[in-house]
Design a protein around this motif. Structure first.
Motif, PDB file in Angstrom:
ATOM      1  N   MET A   1       0.858  -1.191   0.000  1.00 29.23           N
ATOM      2  CA  MET A   1       0.000   0.000   0.000  1.00 29.23           C
ATOM      3  C   MET A   1       0.889   1.234   0.000  1.00 29.23           C
ATOM      4  O   MET A   1       1.941   1.227   0.632  1.00 29.23           O
ATOM      5  N   ALA A   2       0.480   2.253  -0.705  1.00 30.16           N
ATOM      6  CA  ALA A   2       1.330   3.446  -0.824  1.00 30.16           C
ATOM      7  C   ALA A   2       1.503   4.098   0.534  1.00 30.16           C
ATOM      8  O   ALA A   2       0.561   4.246   1.299  1.00 30.16           O
ATOM      9  N   GLY A   3       2.711   4.475   0.830  1.00 32.58           N
ATOM     10  CA  GLY A   3       2.961   5.236   2.058  1.00 32.58           C
ATOM     11  C   GLY A   3       3.346   4.376   3.238  1.00 32.58           C
ATOM     12  O   GLY A   3       3.835   4.874   4.240  1.00 32.58           O
ATOM     13  N   GLU A   4       3.177   3.062   3.149  1.00 30.55           N
ATOM     14  CA  GLU A   4       3.516   2.200   4.306  1.00 30.55           C
ATOM     15  C   GLU A   4       5.014   2.137   4.453  1.00 30.55           C
ATOM     16  O   GLU A   4       5.723   1.789   3.518  1.00 30.55           O
ATOM     17  N   GLY A   5       5.488   2.506   5.610  1.00 32.52           N
ATOM     18  CA  GLY A   5       6.917   2.412   5.876  1.00 32.52           C
ATOM     19  C   GLY A   5       7.707   3.525   5.223  1.00 32.52           C
ATOM     20  O   GLY A   5       8.907   3.603   5.402  1.00 32.52           O
ATOM     21  N   ASP A   6       7.054   4.401   4.434  1.00 28.84           N
ATOM     22  CA  ASP A   6       7.789   5.489   3.787  1.00 28.84           C
ATOM     23  C   ASP A   6       7.601   6.769   4.557  1.00 28.84           C
ATOM     24  O   ASP A   6       6.533   7.030   5.097  1.00 28.84           O
ATOM     25  N   SER A   7       8.627   7.578   4.591  1.00 25.78           N
ATOM     26  CA  SER A   7       8.476   8.893   5.218  1.00 25.78           C
ATOM     27  C   SER A   7       7.696   9.792   4.265  1.00 25.78           C
ATOM     28  O   SER A   7       7.697   9.577   3.057  1.00 25.78           O
ATOM     29  N   GLU A   8       7.053  10.811   4.829  1.00 25.27           N
ATOM     30  CA  GLU A   8       6.243  11.698   3.988  1.00 25.27           C
ATOM     31  C   GLU A   8       7.155  12.417   3.004  1.00 25.27           C
ATOM     32  O   GLU A   8       8.239  12.860   3.389  1.00 25.27           O
ATOM     33  N   PRO A   9       6.703  12.563   1.759  1.00 20.05           N
ATOM     34  CA  PRO A   9       7.550  13.285   0.795  1.00 20.05           C
ATOM     35  C   PRO A   9       7.682  14.739   1.238  1.00 20.05           C
ATOM     36  O   PRO A   9       6.738  15.362   1.684  1.00 20.05           O
ATOM     37  N   GLY A  10       8.904  15.296   1.057  1.00 19.87           N
ATOM     38  CA  GLY A  10       9.095  16.709   1.397  1.00 19.87           C
ATOM     39  C   GLY A  10       9.571  16.909   2.811  1.00 19.87           C
ATOM     40  O   GLY A  10      10.120  17.966   3.136  1.00 19.87           O
ATOM     41  N   LYS A  11       9.428  15.927   3.719  1.00 16.54           N
ATOM     42  CA  LYS A  11       9.907  16.112   5.088  1.00 16.54           C
ATOM     43  C   LYS A  11      11.411  15.961   5.071  1.00 16.54           C
ATOM     44  O   LYS A  11      11.968  15.130   4.367  1.00 16.54           O
ATOM     45  N   SER A  12      12.078  16.795   5.910  1.00 19.72           N
ATOM     46  CA  SER A  12      13.523  16.719   5.905  1.00 19.72           C
ATOM     47  C   SER A  12      14.029  16.664   7.329  1.00 19.72           C
ATOM     48  O   SER A  12      13.351  17.085   8.270  1.00 19.72           O
ATOM     49  N   PHE A  13      15.221  16.103   7.490  1.00 21.38           N
ATOM     50  CA  PHE A  13      15.879  16.108   8.784  1.00 21.38           C
ATOM     51  C   PHE A  13      17.245  16.720   8.576  1.00 21.38           C
ATOM     52  O   PHE A  13      18.117  16.123   7.936  1.00 21.38           O
ATOM     53  N   LYS A  14      17.462  17.907   9.097  1.00 22.16           N
ATOM     54  CA  LYS A  14      18.700  18.630   8.788  1.00 22.16           C
ATOM     55  C   LYS A  14      19.687  18.524   9.940  1.00 22.16           C
ATOM     56  O   LYS A  14      19.463  19.045  11.029  1.00 22.16           O
ATOM     57  N   LEU A  15      20.802  17.848   9.608  1.00 20.05           N
ATOM     58  CA  LEU A  15      21.863  17.697  10.590  1.00 20.05           C
ATOM     59  C   LEU A  15      22.595  19.027  10.746  1.00 20.05           C
ATOM     60  O   LEU A  15      22.979  19.649   9.757  1.00 20.05           O
ATOM     61  N   LEU A  16      22.785  19.451  11.990  1.00 13.59           N
ATOM     62  CA  LEU A  16      23.385  20.753  12.300  1.00 13.59           C
ATOM     63  C   LEU A  16      22.624  21.903  11.630  1.00 13.59           C
ATOM     64  O   LEU A  16      23.161  22.975  11.420  1.00 13.59           O
ATOM     65  N   GLY A  17      21.400  21.644  11.264  1.00  8.98           N
ATOM     66  CA  GLY A  17      20.540  22.692  10.708  1.00  8.98           C
ATOM     67  C   GLY A  17      20.699  22.948   9.236  1.00  8.98           C
ATOM     68  O   GLY A  17      19.978  23.774   8.668  1.00  8.98           O
ATOM     69  N   PHE A  18      21.644  22.238   8.546  1.00  6.72           N
ATOM     70  CA  PHE A  18      21.779  22.526   7.117  1.00  6.72           C
ATOM     71  C   PHE A  18      21.871  21.312   6.211  1.00  6.72           C
ATOM     72  O   PHE A  18      21.518  21.395   5.051  1.00  6.72           O
ATOM     73  N   LEU A  19      22.335  20.166   6.697  1.00 10.31           N
ATOM     74  CA  LEU A  19      22.461  19.027   5.787  1.00 10.31           C
ATOM     75  C   LEU A  19      21.241  18.120   5.914  1.00 10.31           C
ATOM     76  O   LEU A  19      21.051  17.466   6.938  1.00 10.31           O
ATOM     77  N   ASP A  20      20.451  18.087   4.840  1.00 10.25           N
ATOM     78  CA  ASP A  20      19.226  17.290   4.836  1.00 10.25           C
ATOM     79  C   ASP A  20      19.566  15.824   4.560  1.00 10.25           C
ATOM     80  O   ASP A  20      19.694  15.409   3.410  1.00 10.25           O
ATOM     81  N   VAL A  21      19.711  15.030   5.610  1.00 13.98           N
ATOM     82  CA  VAL A  21      20.156  13.645   5.433  1.00 13.98           C
ATOM     83  C   VAL A  21      19.053  12.764   4.855  1.00 13.98           C
ATOM     84  O   VAL A  21      19.328  11.681   4.351  1.00 13.98           O
ATOM     85  N   LYS A  22      17.798  13.230   4.911  1.00 12.92           N
ATOM     86  CA  LYS A  22      16.713  12.389   4.382  1.00 12.92           C
ATOM     87  C   LYS A  22      16.643  12.474   2.868  1.00 12.92           C
ATOM     88  O   LYS A  22      16.391  11.489   2.192  1.00 12.92           O
ATOM     89  N   ASN A  23      16.827  13.656   2.332  1.00 12.26           N
ATOM     90  CA  ASN A  23      16.592  13.858   0.897  1.00 12.26           C
ATOM     91  C   ASN A  23      17.847  13.923   0.044  1.00 12.26           C
ATOM     92  O   ASN A  23      17.758  13.838  -1.176  1.00 12.26           O
ATOM     93  N   VAL A  24      19.006  14.098   0.649  1.00 12.11           N
ATOM     94  CA  VAL A  24      20.246  14.121  -0.135  1.00 12.11           C
ATOM     95  C   VAL A  24      20.727  12.682  -0.289  1.00 12.11           C
ATOM     96  O   VAL A  24      20.942  11.990   0.711  1.00 12.11           O
ATOM     97  N   PRO A  25      20.899  12.219  -1.566  1.00 13.89           N
ATOM     98  CA  PRO A  25      21.365  10.837  -1.753  1.00 13.89           C
ATOM     99  C   PRO A  25      22.729  10.639  -1.119  1.00 13.89           C
ATOM    100  O   PRO A  25      23.591  11.515  -1.202  1.00 13.89           O
ATOM    101  N   CYS A  26      22.947   9.512  -0.492  1.00 15.54           N
ATOM    102  CA  CYS A  26      24.218   9.103   0.129  1.00 15.54           C
ATOM    103  C   CYS A  26      24.496   9.790   1.466  1.00 15.54           C
ATOM    104  O   CYS A  26      25.424   9.377   2.161  1.00 15.54           O
ATOM    105  N   ALA A  27      23.760  10.838   1.829  1.00 21.16           N
ATOM    106  CA  ALA A  27      24.092  11.592   3.047  1.00 21.16           C
ATOM    107  C   ALA A  27      23.851  10.747   4.302  1.00 21.16           C
ATOM    108  O   ALA A  27      24.698  10.684   5.205  1.00 21.16           O
TER     109      ALA A  27
END
Lengths: 117, 227
Positions: A1-27
């Motif tokens: 089912m769509a959305g199961e186990g996936d984080s909401e699109p567009g939500k970000s988690f910024k390490l030290l306030g600037f590096l978005d580890v959720k949306n930047v590949p490999c971060a």
């Protein structure tokens, strides 16, 4: 089912306030492997030498080196994958465009196979 | 276009913008590494006893020479790669002139036919429902998809700047000077930008809208437009 186990699109988690580890590949992987490397190297150094202050230094150095090392490796692979994707896209587009025409490479191949037999 | 309170880049619509976004990610990762080191050193200084017993500083001198050099190399090499990529000389499929005025843009397509039109912002009072406030224009710039477009930017009166963030383009419009930039729209769509150099009272009200459409539609549009 769509959305199961996936984080909401567009939500970000910024390490030290600037590096978005959720949306930047490999971060995310870089930071996690960096943390693991830091733990292993710091703990290993402490167990080997029993020097606390120097072990902290080794741990931080290990974090930076492991994180950047995995980052370069992952981004290089990602770049190669992107190039392969582009080549595949181009190939698929050309196949559809030229299918059946005199430019179709498969037609030439079949033609040469027939002449050989 | 950007959503309200958007902080990051818009989705890339050209290969150059994709490269720029990747470089930005790389630069932030290097910045994270540097910040981690600085935070650690700060914590160290705050917990260390003050002493002036240092007589020889060879090691630290070596470290704080080599480390910044390594950081500069890590940032400079990909940056220069993209810089040269942006300046690549190639045969454009279309040349477009963008001229900044107070307070609108005018565009000229002179490759095959003298097509000239002005592009004014649609005032909020005349905006149809569902359209974007302060971003829509009466005449959009139409370009063919996946075709190299050269844009020659200049201005008629004061400084302006022709910018479309999702295409990775920003070029100053200077009176008496022709600045050249180029882009390739990877996919069909409508891309919004705004004047990016202060040019008077209505500087915020002279947007740029680029509509990328398949070549057949572009030819159709150009044949319909009166010269």
């Amino acid at each position: 089912m769509a959305g199961e186990g996936d984080s909401e699109p567009g939500k970000s988690f910024k390490l030290l306030g600037f590096l978005d580890v959720k949306n930047v590949p490999c971060a995310r992987e870089s930071v996690l492997y960096g943390s693991l490397g830091s733990l292993v190297m710091g703990l290993g150094h402490f167990l080997a030498t029993s020097r606390v202050r120097r072990s902290y230094d080794v741990a931080v150095g290990g974090f930076i080196c492991t994180m950047l090392g995995y980052w370069f490796y992952c981004r290089f692979n990602l770049a190669q994958q992107r190039i392969r994707q582009r080549m595949l896209q181009e190939g698929m587009k050309n196949r559809i465009l030229y299918e059946g025409s005199y430019l179709d490479p498969e037609k030439e191949q079949i033609g040469s196979e027939r002449s050989d037999s | 276009m950007a959503n309200h309170s958007q902080f990051g880049f818009q989705d890339a619509s050209s290969p150059i913008m994709e490269e720029l976004m990747q470089f930005h990610d790389h630069a932030l990762m290097v910045a994270l590494a540097i910040c981690s080191l600085v935070l650690y050193l700060l914590a160290l200084m705050l917990t260390e006893k003050l002493s002036s017993s240092t007589v020889d500083a060879q090691e630290i001198e070596l470290v704080w020479t080599i480390l910044p050099a390594a950081v500069l190399i890590m940032l400079a090499l990909p940056s220069l790669r993209i810089l040269y990529m942006m300046d690549e000389v190639n045969e454009p499929d279309l040349t477009l002139k963008a001229i900044g005025h107070q307070w609108y843009w005018s565009y000229e397509y002179t490759d095959f036919k003298d097509l000239t039109f002005d592009s004014y912002m649609i005032p909020t009072s005349d905006l149809p429902l569902g359209h974007f406030r302060l971003l829509e224009v009466d005449h959009r710039v139409i370009v063919p998809t996946e075709s190299k477009v050269r844009v020659i930017v200049t201005a008629d009166d004061v400084l302006h700047s022709w910018a479309v963030p999702s295409l990775g383009v920003k070029t100053d419009a200077i009176p008496g000077r022709l600045n050249q930039t180029s882009f390739l729209a990877s996919r069909p769509g409508v891309y919004y930008g705004q004047c990016s150099e202060i040019c008077g009272a209505n500087h915020s009200f002279m947007p740029i809208v680029v509509e990328s459409t398949p070549l057949a539609n572009f030819e159709n549009w150009s044949s319909l437009l009166p010269s």
